[in-house]
Design a protein around this motif. Structure first.
Motif, PDB file in Angstrom:
ATOM      1  N   LEU A  25      14.168   9.494   2.452  1.00  0.00           N
ATOM      2  CA  LEU A  25      12.842  10.018   2.769  1.00  0.00           C
ATOM      3  C   LEU A  25      12.869  10.819   4.064  1.00  0.00           C
ATOM      4  CD1 LEU A  25      10.621   6.933   1.852  1.00  0.00           C
ATOM      5  CD2 LEU A  25      10.564   9.170   0.748  1.00  0.00           C
ATOM      6  N   ASN A  26      13.644  10.358   5.011  1.00  0.00           N
ATOM      7  CA  ASN A  26      13.763  11.071   6.285  1.00  0.00           C
ATOM      8  C   ASN A  26      14.575  12.354   6.131  1.00  0.00           C
ATOM      9  OD1 ASN A  26      13.418  11.190   9.235  1.00  0.00           O
ATOM     10  ND2 ASN A  26      15.636  10.948   9.256  1.00  0.00           N
ATOM     11  N   ARG A  27      15.648  12.271   5.358  1.00  0.00           N
ATOM     12  CA  ARG A  27      16.531  13.426   5.205  1.00  0.00           C
ATOM     13  C   ARG A  27      15.901  14.524   4.346  1.00  0.00           C
ATOM     14  NH1 ARG A  27      20.384  10.882   3.281  1.00  0.00           N
ATOM     15  NH2 ARG A  27      20.331  11.509   1.086  1.00  0.00           N
ATOM     16  N   GLU A  28      15.226  14.150   3.251  1.00  0.00           N
ATOM     17  CA  GLU A  28      14.697  15.142   2.318  1.00  0.00           C
ATOM     18  C   GLU A  28      13.284  15.612   2.670  1.00  0.00           C
ATOM     19  OE1 GLU A  28      15.162  14.144  -1.794  1.00  0.00           O
ATOM     20  OE2 GLU A  28      17.066  13.122  -1.450  1.00  0.00           O
ATOM     21  N   PHE A  29      12.478  14.729   3.267  1.00  0.00           N
ATOM     22  CA  PHE A  29      11.092  15.093   3.560  1.00  0.00           C
ATOM     23  C   PHE A  29      10.763  15.085   5.048  1.00  0.00           C
ATOM     24  CE2 PHE A  29      11.170  13.192  -0.682  1.00  0.00           C
ATOM     25  CZ  PHE A  29      10.480  14.126  -1.433  1.00  0.00           C
ATOM     26  N   GLN A  30      11.694  14.578   5.878  1.00  0.00           N
ATOM     27  CA  GLN A  30      11.459  14.388   7.313  1.00  0.00           C
ATOM     28  C   GLN A  30      10.267  13.469   7.579  1.00  0.00           C
ATOM     29  OE1 GLN A  30      11.789  18.088   6.344  1.00  0.00           O
ATOM     30  NE2 GLN A  30      13.850  17.245   6.209  1.00  0.00           N
ATOM     31  N   LEU A  31      10.022  12.529   6.653  1.00  0.00           N
ATOM     32  CA  LEU A  31       8.881  11.637   6.771  1.00  0.00           C
ATOM     33  C   LEU A  31       9.340  10.210   7.075  1.00  0.00           C
ATOM     34  CD1 LEU A  31       6.702  12.851   3.755  1.00  0.00           C
ATOM     35  CD2 LEU A  31       6.384  13.383   6.182  1.00  0.00           C
ATOM     36  N   PRO A  32       8.737   9.565   8.072  1.00  0.00           N
ATOM     37  CA  PRO A  32       9.097   8.178   8.408  1.00  0.00           C
ATOM     38  C   PRO A  32       8.382   7.180   7.487  1.00  0.00           C
ATOM     39  CG  PRO A  32       7.436   8.961   9.927  1.00  0.00           C
ATOM     40  CD  PRO A  32       7.741  10.118   9.010  1.00  0.00           C
ATOM     41  N   CYS A  33       8.988   6.012   7.322  1.00  0.00           N
ATOM     42  CA  CYS A  33       8.361   4.977   6.509  1.00  0.00           C
ATOM     43  C   CYS A  33       8.738   3.602   7.039  1.00  0.00           C
ATOM     44  CB  CYS A  33       8.766   5.101   5.033  1.00  0.00           C
ATOM     45  SG  CYS A  33      10.450   4.535   4.673  1.00  0.00           S
ATOM     46  N   ALA A  34       8.044   2.588   6.537  1.00  0.00           N
ATOM     47  CA  ALA A  34       8.383   1.188   6.802  1.00  0.00           C
ATOM     48  C   ALA A  34       8.451   0.490   5.456  1.00  0.00           C
ATOM     49  CB  ALA A  34       7.343   0.532   7.696  1.00  0.00           C
ATOM     50  N   ILE A  35       9.346  -0.503   5.334  1.00  0.00           N
ATOM     51  CA  ILE A  35       9.550  -1.174   4.045  1.00  0.00           C
ATOM     52  C   ILE A  35       9.576  -2.687   4.236  1.00  0.00           C
ATOM     53  CG2 ILE A  35      11.036  -1.422   2.024  1.00  0.00           C
ATOM     54  CD1 ILE A  35      12.152   1.361   2.589  1.00  0.00           C
ATOM     55  N   GLY A  36       8.674  -3.364   3.533  1.00  0.00           N
ATOM     56  CA  GLY A  36       8.666  -4.819   3.498  1.00  0.00           C
ATOM     57  C   GLY A  36       9.285  -5.312   2.207  1.00  0.00           C
ATOM     58  N   ILE A  37      10.047  -6.387   2.278  1.00  0.00           N
ATOM     59  CA  ILE A  37      10.724  -6.946   1.104  1.00  0.00           C
ATOM     60  C   ILE A  37      10.231  -8.374   0.895  1.00  0.00           C
ATOM     61  CG2 ILE A  37      12.954  -7.437   0.013  1.00  0.00           C
ATOM     62  CD1 ILE A  37      14.208  -5.559   2.176  1.00  0.00           C
ATOM     63  N   GLY A  38       9.891  -8.715  -0.342  1.00  0.00           N
ATOM     64  CA  GLY A  38       9.412 -10.062  -0.617  1.00  0.00           C
ATOM     65  C   GLY A  38       9.700 -10.490  -2.041  1.00  0.00           C
ATOM     66  N   PRO A  39       9.504 -11.793  -2.347  1.00  0.00           N
ATOM     67  CA  PRO A  39       9.761 -12.304  -3.692  1.00  0.00           C
ATOM     68  C   PRO A  39       8.630 -11.993  -4.668  1.00  0.00           C
ATOM     69  CG  PRO A  39       9.016 -14.078  -2.274  1.00  0.00           C
ATOM     70  CD  PRO A  39       9.153 -12.868  -1.401  1.00  0.00           C
ATOM     71  N   ASN A  40       7.512 -11.468  -4.175  1.00  0.00           N
ATOM     72  CA  ASN A  40       6.413 -11.037  -5.026  1.00  0.00           C
ATOM     73  C   ASN A  40       5.658  -9.934  -4.292  1.00  0.00           C
ATOM     74  OD1 ASN A  40       4.486 -12.341  -3.211  1.00  0.00           O
ATOM     75  ND2 ASN A  40       5.093 -14.286  -4.166  1.00  0.00           N
ATOM     76  N   MET A  41       4.667  -9.340  -4.960  1.00  0.00           N
ATOM     77  CA  MET A  41       3.942  -8.221  -4.366  1.00  0.00           C
ATOM     78  C   MET A  41       3.213  -8.627  -3.086  1.00  0.00           C
ATOM     79  SD  MET A  41       2.386  -6.408  -7.802  1.00  0.00           S
ATOM     80  CE  MET A  41       1.423  -5.219  -6.891  1.00  0.00           C
ATOM     81  N   LEU A  42       2.583  -9.787  -3.110  1.00  0.00           N
ATOM     82  CA  LEU A  42       1.834 -10.245  -1.942  1.00  0.00           C
ATOM     83  C   LEU A  42       2.731 -10.423  -0.731  1.00  0.00           C
ATOM     84  CD1 LEU A  42      -0.821 -11.441  -0.689  1.00  0.00           C
ATOM     85  CD2 LEU A  42       0.061 -13.672  -1.398  1.00  0.00           C
ATOM     86  N   MET A  43       3.842 -11.118  -0.910  1.00  0.00           N
ATOM     87  CA  MET A  43       4.745 -11.368   0.217  1.00  0.00           C
ATOM     88  C   MET A  43       5.360 -10.074   0.741  1.00  0.00           C
ATOM     89  SD  MET A  43       5.072 -14.614   1.180  1.00  0.00           S
ATOM     90  CE  MET A  43       6.769 -15.054   1.608  1.00  0.00           C
ATOM     91  N   ALA A  44       5.657  -9.139  -0.167  1.00  0.00           N
ATOM     92  CA  ALA A  44       6.200  -7.852   0.263  1.00  0.00           C
ATOM     93  C   ALA A  44       5.172  -7.086   1.100  1.00  0.00           C
ATOM     94  CB  ALA A  44       6.618  -7.025  -0.947  1.00  0.00           C
ATOM     95  N   LYS A  45       3.904  -7.137   0.665  1.00  0.00           N
ATOM     96  CA  LYS A  45       2.831  -6.455   1.393  1.00  0.00           C
ATOM     97  C   LYS A  45       2.583  -7.100   2.758  1.00  0.00           C
ATOM     98  CE  LYS A  45      -1.018  -4.090   2.109  1.00  0.00           C
ATOM     99  NZ  LYS A  45      -0.957  -2.722   2.661  1.00  0.00           N
ATOM    100  N   LEU A  46       2.557  -8.434   2.804  1.00  0.00           N
ATOM    101  CA  LEU A  46       2.360  -9.128   4.078  1.00  0.00           C
ATOM    102  C   LEU A  46       3.515  -8.857   5.032  1.00  0.00           C
ATOM    103  CD1 LEU A  46       1.025 -12.539   2.719  1.00  0.00           C
ATOM    104  CD2 LEU A  46      -0.281 -10.863   4.028  1.00  0.00           C
TER     105      LEU A  46
END
Length: 420
Positions: free
Chosen positions: A143-164
């Motif tokens: 995302l940084n190399r192709e769009f020059q856009l920063p991001c953040a990524i959460g990882i979790g065992p389900n959607m809720l935990m990933a979002k939190l």
């Protein structure tokens, strides 16, 4: 009561958030570094009351300008760049970003939650791309190399935990992962409750009155009491406090909170009652259309009125529940008028919001001897929707939209409520 996590699904789900997406896209288009520049995206540079739609991270941190601020609140500083929104461009970029995700997983494993946030289920991608952290790092790098856009990524065992994980840790670190083992140490200390995804200020106040001030206290509260107070949402609140979420990709995380609504900040003070009612009717039309498009009807109609700063602000938000669910524009309007007449104090109005909740499937229509035209009214709404879907939102408007008070004509030419 405790939760046996061994019986729950242990997925690997990424929640990807594009940092200050609109501002970052505009920064790149203007030739700036999104993380180093001072840039604000506004709806209209010519209107001092125009809302700030996005601000770059540095502008937020050093000047306190954030989404929802007004143009006149931005300091006169040579370092600050102010640009108008380019919604069509932002949507095209968002589509390309989704295509990037599709390189790693099939389309059905991607859920676009909003224009700047997506969930990606990578359960079966580890043998191709590596573990969850490796995949997250690769996506962040691309995302940084192709769009020059920063991001953040959460990882979790389900959607809720990933979002939190995203909201509470990854946005500070870039990439972070939460597991069920992290619930007591990372989720339960959260306080105030509004920092927990899915809990707003009004719900927080109700929980506070019950003696619940942290997620840990919510997890230890009596489940039956929560269910008797909040219904199915009480059950969801309880299990979410334990990090449990059994929803499939694409399903709403807080299913019990689903409603359809519209909020509008007016471009000027509305002083005359008939003008205010014109806008309320236009908004009822839009809310009814959204409700119909999802095959739903609702029993609870809510009206919010925000007064102008010239009258020292304030306002009201009130709801009324009717006997039979509806998605008919004029039914919503009648209820909103009733609420308006009861609670309106005559001040200048600057913001209006309308919502329909307490939803049911729109597959049963009860006939009434007192309303012989109910079927025709119901079907007419779908006919109007069909015309607008085919020819555009401005193809068929009420006469009030052509008055000075109407806003629908102007909004019909916008993308996402703003200039294309």
């Amino acid at each position: 009561m405790t939760v046996d996590y061994s019986t729950l699904p242990h997925h690997k789900i990424l929640c990807v958030d594009m940092k200050s997406f609109y501002a970052s896209c505009s920064a790149v288009m203007e030739g700036y570094d999104p993380l180093e520049c001072y840039l604000a995206v506004v709806g209209n540079k010519e209107q001092q009351g125009s809302v700030v739609l996005a601000a770059s991270p540095k502008l937020k941190k050093e000047f306190g300008i954030k989404t929802g601020s007004r143009l006149f609140e931005i300091p006169k500083d040579d370092r600050i760049e102010i640009v108008e929104a380019k919604m069509a461009t932002y949507l095209r970029i968002a589509t390309e970003i989704t295509r990037l995700f599709n390189r790693y997983v099939p389309k059905e494993a991607i859920h676009v939650y909003s224009v700047d946030e997506s969930f990606i289920k990578i359960d079966k991608a580890d043998h191709l791309w590596g573990d969850a952290h490796t995949i997250a790092a690769q996506i962040k790098d691309e995302l940084n190399r192709e769009f020059q856009l920063p991001c953040a990524i959460g990882i979790g065992p389900n959607m809720l935990m990933a979002k939190l994980c995203l909201d509470l840790e990854a946005k500070k670190k870039g990439i972070a992962e939460w597991t069920y083992e992290d619930v007591p140490g990372k989720l339960w200390p959260i306080s105030p409750l509004r920092e927990m995804w899915g809990i707003g200020k009004r719900l927080e106040k109700r929980l506070n009155r019950m003696g619940i001030f942290s997620v840990g206290q919510l997890a230890r509260y009596d489940l039956e009491k929560l269910e008797s107070t909040f219904g199915i949402m009480g059950n969801q609140l309880y299990y979410h406090a334990w990090g449990v979420d059994l929803s499939e990709m694409g399903a709403p995380i807080m299913e019990g909170q689903v409603s359809f609504g519209k909020s509008q900040i007016l471009l000027r003070d509305y002083k005359e009652e008939h003008e205010i009612k014109h806008v309320i009717l236009e908004m009822c039309e839009e809310v009814a259309r959204r409700t119909r498009s999802h095959g739903k009807a609702g029993r609870t109609i809510s009206l919010g009125i925000g007064y102008s700063d010239s009258d020292f602000g304030g306002g009201f938000y009130r709801s009324h529940t009717i006997d039979e669910p509806t998605n008919v524009t004029m039914k919503l309007y009648q209820v909103c008028l009733k609420l308006f007449h009861i609670h309106y104090t005559g001040k200048n109005v600057r913001q209006i919001s309308i919502a329909v909740s307490n939803l049911v499937d729109d597959n049963i229509l009860q006939l009434s001897l007192f309303e012989p035209n109910r079927v025709k009214q119901h079907e007419l709404g779908f006919v109007v929707d069909l015309i607008r879907d085919r020819y555009g939102a401005g193809a068929l408007l009420r006469a009030i939209s052509y008055t000075e008070a109407g806003t629908a004509r102007k909004r019909a030419a916008l993308v996402g409520g703003h200039k294309a």
